[in-house]
Design an enzyme around this catalytic site. Sequence first.
Site, PDB file in Angstrom:
ATOM      1  CG  HIS A 178      34.123  44.852  40.211  1.00 56.40           C
ATOM      2  ND1 HIS A 178      35.299  44.359  39.703  1.00 56.40           N
ATOM      3  CD2 HIS A 178      33.883  44.133  41.341  1.00 56.40           C
ATOM      4  CE1 HIS A 178      35.746  43.374  40.487  1.00 56.40           C
ATOM      5  NE2 HIS A 178      34.909  43.232  41.488  1.00 56.40           N
ATOM      6  CB  SER A 234      35.403  33.060  37.150  1.00 57.03           C
ATOM      7  OG  SER A 234      35.922  33.393  38.404  1.00 57.03           O
ATOM      8  CE  LYS A 248      35.375  35.310  40.991  1.00 56.89           C
ATOM      9  NZ  LYS A 248      36.098  35.328  42.307  1.00 56.89           N
TER      10      LYS A 248
END
Length: 293
Positions: A107, A137, A45
Amino acid sequence: MDSISRPELFDFHGVMMTKYFTDNWNNYQNFQARPDDILIATYPKAGTTWVSYILDLLYFGQTSTDRNTSIPIYERVPFLEIAVPGLEKGKDLADNLSTSPRLIKTHLPVQFVPKSFWEQNCRIVYVARNAKDNMVSFYHFDRMNKLQPESGEWSSFFQRFLEGKMVFGSWYDHVNGWWKKRQTHSKLHYMFFEDLVENTGGEIAKLSSFLGKSASAEEIETLSSSVQFDNMKKDKMANYSTLPVMDAKISPFMRKGKVGDWKNHFTVAQNEVFDEDYKKKMTDPTLQFRTEI
């Protein structure tokens, strides 16, 4: 997709993870990178899809328009470590990419990145976002995404974020680990979400020069306008609306894309707690974030 259940978090080599990112661990650790591969790395995010989209357009936007209208971004830029029953594994999608360069997203914290990316001296683009907005987020993302643990109430989520009990671990460890890596890996371009919001064209120009591409001012201008958040939010190939594990009725995958939305979520007390904690954990004076622009 009915078999998809919200996963439990567990400690994996010192980082909180879920089965959807560890089940295929041995397989993706052996991923064979090529020298021209480009890895897009972020904490979840932080602007991953935005930068993936920009890179995809930089390389393939002019030559292949049907790509933009018919292939979702998560197939153009596969998510290396993901393995969900019933969906093609990210590593297999990456292996089968026919583009050159291959654009791949991750990620993973820096210590988990498959070693062939370092051995092949690949270019890596890391995007970091200030922790307050990143937390907000992530919270809305966890509410709508069945592949994530339950978000719970905002107050408990807030606490969990500070403790690093998030998928892919602590935000602090992630942004700091990748920042330090710049010292030993020269082909790492570290960019900030806030800069991209404030000056999209300027950041695209820097990105283009890092990639050794000579995009004209006109091309950068065109690209900047096509990657504006509101355009991407409406684009079915960019907004993840075609993925059944996400429920956009709860919260859209692309929500606001703004800097400073944390002010609508943090209480005064939470903000004080956060700032104290932040001072303790962010000890490198060379890494500075902006929480408003």
